[in-house]
Design a protein around this motif. Structure first.
Motif, PDB file in Angstrom:
ATOM      1  N   ILE A  10       0.828  -1.207   0.000  1.00 56.01           N
ATOM      2  CA  ILE A  10       0.000   0.000   0.000  1.00 56.01           C
ATOM      3  C   ILE A  10       0.859   1.251   0.000  1.00 56.01           C
ATOM      4  O   ILE A  10       0.595   2.210  -0.744  1.00 56.01           O
ATOM      5  CB  ILE A  10      -0.955  -0.017   1.213  1.00 56.01           C
ATOM      6  CG1 ILE A  10      -1.983  -1.127   1.065  1.00 56.01           C
ATOM      7  CG2 ILE A  10      -1.648   1.331   1.359  1.00 56.01           C
ATOM      8  CD1 ILE A  10      -2.825  -1.351   2.300  1.00 56.01           C
ATOM      9  N   ALA A  11       1.909   1.247   0.826  1.00 53.56           N
ATOM     10  CA  ALA A  11       2.821   2.401   0.868  1.00 53.56           C
ATOM     11  C   ALA A  11       3.471   2.628  -0.490  1.00 53.56           C
ATOM     12  O   ALA A  11       3.644   3.782  -0.931  1.00 53.56           O
ATOM     13  CB  ALA A  11       3.889   2.194   1.943  1.00 53.56           C
ATOM     14  N   GLY A  12       3.824   1.543  -1.173  1.00 47.35           N
ATOM     15  CA  GLY A  12       4.417   1.679  -2.500  1.00 47.35           C
ATOM     16  C   GLY A  12       3.458   2.297  -3.497  1.00 47.35           C
ATOM     17  O   GLY A  12       3.829   3.185  -4.280  1.00 47.35           O
ATOM     18  N   GLY A  13       2.203   1.853  -3.476  1.00 50.14           N
ATOM     19  CA  GLY A  13       1.213   2.431  -4.385  1.00 50.14           C
ATOM     20  C   GLY A  13       0.951   3.900  -4.108  1.00 50.14           C
ATOM     21  O   GLY A  13       0.819   4.708  -5.037  1.00 50.14           O
ATOM     22  N   ILE A  14       0.888   4.269  -2.825  1.00 48.19           N
ATOM     23  CA  ILE A  14       0.682   5.676  -2.455  1.00 48.19           C
ATOM     24  C   ILE A  14       1.844   6.537  -2.956  1.00 48.19           C
ATOM     25  O   ILE A  14       1.649   7.662  -3.436  1.00 48.19           O
ATOM     26  CB  ILE A  14       0.521   5.796  -0.925  1.00 48.19           C
ATOM     27  CG1 ILE A  14      -0.812   5.191  -0.492  1.00 48.19           C
ATOM     28  CG2 ILE A  14       0.622   7.250  -0.474  1.00 48.19           C
ATOM     29  CD1 ILE A  14      -0.973   5.063   1.011  1.00 48.19           C
ATOM     30  N   SER A  15       3.059   6.025  -2.856  1.00 47.79           N
ATOM     31  CA  SER A  15       4.228   6.787  -3.309  1.00 47.79           C
ATOM     32  C   SER A  15       4.214   7.010  -4.810  1.00 47.79           C
ATOM     33  O   SER A  15       4.557   8.101  -5.292  1.00 47.79           O
ATOM     34  CB  SER A  15       5.515   6.062  -2.890  1.00 47.79           C
ATOM     35  OG  SER A  15       5.636   6.009  -1.486  1.00 47.79           O
ATOM     36  N   LEU A  16       3.823   6.016  -5.564  1.00 51.57           N
ATOM     37  CA  LEU A  16       3.734   6.187  -7.020  1.00 51.57           C
ATOM     38  C   LEU A  16       2.671   7.233  -7.374  1.00 51.57           C
ATOM     39  O   LEU A  16       2.851   8.007  -8.323  1.00 51.57           O
ATOM     40  CB  LEU A  16       3.415   4.847  -7.681  1.00 51.57           C
ATOM     41  CG  LEU A  16       4.521   3.777  -7.582  1.00 51.57           C
ATOM     42  CD1 LEU A  16       4.051   2.470  -8.218  1.00 51.57           C
ATOM     43  CD2 LEU A  16       5.812   4.260  -8.240  1.00 51.57           C
ATOM     44  N   LEU A  17       1.591   7.270  -6.599  1.00 47.88           N
ATOM     45  CA  LEU A  17       0.579   8.310  -6.809  1.00 47.88           C
ATOM     46  C   LEU A  17       1.172   9.695  -6.536  1.00 47.88           C
ATOM     47  O   LEU A  17       0.865  10.665  -7.244  1.00 47.88           O
ATOM     48  CB  LEU A  17      -0.612   8.052  -5.891  1.00 47.88           C
ATOM     49  CG  LEU A  17      -1.794   9.032  -5.996  1.00 47.88           C
ATOM     50  CD1 LEU A  17      -2.380   9.022  -7.408  1.00 47.88           C
ATOM     51  CD2 LEU A  17      -2.868   8.672  -4.973  1.00 47.88           C
ATOM     52  N   GLY A  18       2.046   9.793  -5.508  1.00 52.21           N
ATOM     53  CA  GLY A  18       2.707  11.059  -5.212  1.00 52.21           C
ATOM     54  C   GLY A  18       3.593  11.538  -6.350  1.00 52.21           C
ATOM     55  O   GLY A  18       3.677  12.743  -6.626  1.00 52.21           O
ATOM     56  N   ALA A  19       4.263  10.588  -7.028  1.00 55.74           N
ATOM     57  CA  ALA A  19       5.104  10.959  -8.175  1.00 55.74           C
ATOM     58  C   ALA A  19       4.256  11.563  -9.294  1.00 55.74           C
ATOM     59  O   ALA A  19       4.637  12.561  -9.917  1.00 55.74           O
ATOM     60  CB  ALA A  19       5.869   9.731  -8.680  1.00 55.74           C
TER      61      ALA A  19
END
Length: 507
Positions: free
Chosen positions: A460-469
């Motif tokens: 989940i943290a990985g997906g949220i970070s990609l959204l931030g990019a």
């Protein structure tokens, strides 16, 4: 052109500006001329008052030490939470949510502090805000260390900690807009690279985190060797000492902050004691606020949920149930040390890479690392060294990227009269992400058996970070090559064009 019959003298009357664009350019040219003279006067005054030790230098130093203290107070709970759970095991077996309340109270207080001191920083001054936050950062740890419950009540003790750490959080939150903006403006005043200046200030957060864990470890070792207590009881003196120690660095900071001055940029272009046109501000900056606040929100979901619960993650994956508080503290220290290089690599490279570009790189790498760790978590369970290394790389890219750049971008993308207000709003939305992350990802971690909870948290943290990019790429402009003065005049031009003929440049 007019002429008079007597003496046939011809005079030329100055034509008034023909349209709004001419009026805007005339006002801005006058303001720039006024700024040049004011800047020269302020610099001469600083040489007289400080000699070679200029006010921007003082501002940068005290902002950095303030962030050291802020991080110490916030992250030391990582170790103390494990100690509390062993010291008061009977209580926490019936009140498992109290640890989360203690951590979240500081976050809620920080949201209040970021919004309130964001306004104070613009309306009264950056120095005034930093002096008040210094007092809170001194009083909060002292009150935390003497917390008690009525008639020896353990429940009362921890509820007092919740309240006091909420108060401390107000000071922690106030540091964000006041210190970041003070450092950014000091960098422009001193004619040095702004990104490097701000990120070296922010890097003290990592140092404070490490020192907090080291102090806890030293206190644990000293108590164990001198008082012969075991690993599960008798450590109340340790956690009280560790909390009280957080007040010591603030004493010299407060003294130095009485010597600092508001930045040259604020004294020239600020709205001190003036009404800020907030409606115009939001009309002009709404998309940037979506970017800086939204990215900070996404970053803090990832950063705080992993930071606050790092000891739990490590315990669940590599430590095992038979590990002592000291063992867990050592693992937590190792992870904190692994994150330190990220702060300094970011500070040294941000102005070369670009502030926006570095945030995109960081978000992307964190996203990929999180998904990779989540996918390999079962294999990493029996390889504690490999897990610590990969988790350290994950946290390295949090610092070499979004955790540092969200702090920087919010301090430089807005005009001086509203800079701390907008930085405070961005930071407050970010802290809301921290609160949501700890409340949302914590239960997810415990909802699954085995390592599946940790797997879910990382993915989940990985997906949220990609959204931030993606959000960074879409809405945030690159401010690396622009001065804060450029941003001030762009905002002033917008205000004048839209009929807000406020005095944007105070004398």
């Amino acid at each position: 052109m007019t002429s008079t019959e007597e003496g046939s003298i011809q005079t030329v009357e100055e034509e008034p500006p023909k349209n709004i664009y001419d009026r805007v350019n005339q006002k801005l040219a006058s303001a720039r001329y006024s700024e040049d003279h004011q800047a020269e006067r302020y610099r001469e005054e600083e040489v007289r008052l400080y000699g070679g030790f200029r006010s921007p230098t003082i501002s940068t130093i005290v902002s950095g030490i303030g962030f050291f203290s802020e991080a110490y107070d916030l992250y030391v709970v990582n170790v103390l939470s494990e100690l509390w759970k062993k010291e008061y095991s009977t209580y926490f077996s019936q009140n498992s949510g109290m640890i989360s309340r203690i951590g979240n109270s500081a976050i809620v207080g920080a949201i209040v502090g970021q919004l309130f001191f964001g306004l104070i920083g613009d309306r009264v001054g950056r120095k005034a805000g930093l002096l008040v936050t210094s007092f809170i950062l001194f009083l909060g740890p002292v009150l935390s260390s003497v917390s008690f419950g009525a008639n020896g009540s353990v429940n009362g003790l921890f509820w007092m900690l919740v309240v006091v750490r909420g108060f401390l959080g107000v000071g922690i939150g106030g540091e964000y807009p006041c210190a970041s903006v003070s450092a950014a403006e000091a960098g422009d005043d001193a004619k040095v690279k702004r990104g490097k200046t701000v990120l070296f200030v922010f890097s003290m957060q990592g140092v404070g985190q490490v020192v907090g864990i080291v102090v806890a470890i030293i206190a644990l070792l000293f108590t164990k060797s001198n008082f012969h207590v075991d690993n599960t009881s008798g450590f109340h003196a340790v956690w009280r000492f560790v909390l009280a120690f957080g007040a010591l660095p603030i004493i010299p900071v407060f003294v130095l902050r009485t010597r600092m001055r508001d930045s040259l940029r604020f004294r020239i272009a600020g709205y001190k004691h003036r009404k800020v046109p907030m409606l115009v501000t939001f009309r002009y900056y709404w998309l940037r606020l979506v970017g800086t606040a939204g990215c900070w929100f996404l970053n803090d979901i990832v950063q705080y949920s992993n930071g606050i619960f790092s000891s739990e993650i490590i315990t669940g994956v590599v430590a095992g149930s038979d590990k002592t508080v000291l063992d867990i503290a050592m693992f937590t220290l190792l992870v904190a040390i692994l994150t330190l290089p990220g702060y300094y690599v970011a500070a040294l490279t941000v102005d070369k890479i670009g502030h926006k570009r570095l945030q995109i790189i960081g978000f992307t790498c964190v996203g990929l690392c999180g998904i990779l760790i989540g996918g390999l978590i079962n294999q990493l369970e029996n390889q504690p060294g490999a897990f610590i290394l990969m988790y350290g790389i994950f946290l390295f890219f949090v610092q070499f990227g979004s955790n540092t750049t969200t702090f920087l971008l919010a301090a430089e993308l807005y005009s001086t009269p509203v800079r701390t207000t907008c930085a405070g709003i961005s930071a407050a939305v970010g802290k809301a992400g921290a609160a949501i992350g700890t409340q949302f990802l914590g239960p997810i971690e415990h909802a699954f058996s085995g390592n599946n909870g940790v797997r879910a948290v990382f993915i989940i943290a990985g997906g949220i970070s990609l959204l931030g990019a993606l959000l960074t790429w879409w809405v945030i402009p690159e401010p690396n090559k622009r001065t804060l003065e450029d941003e001030d005049f762009s905002f002033a031009e917008y205000c004048i064009r839209h009929g807000v003929d406020a005095k944007l440049f105070s004398s």
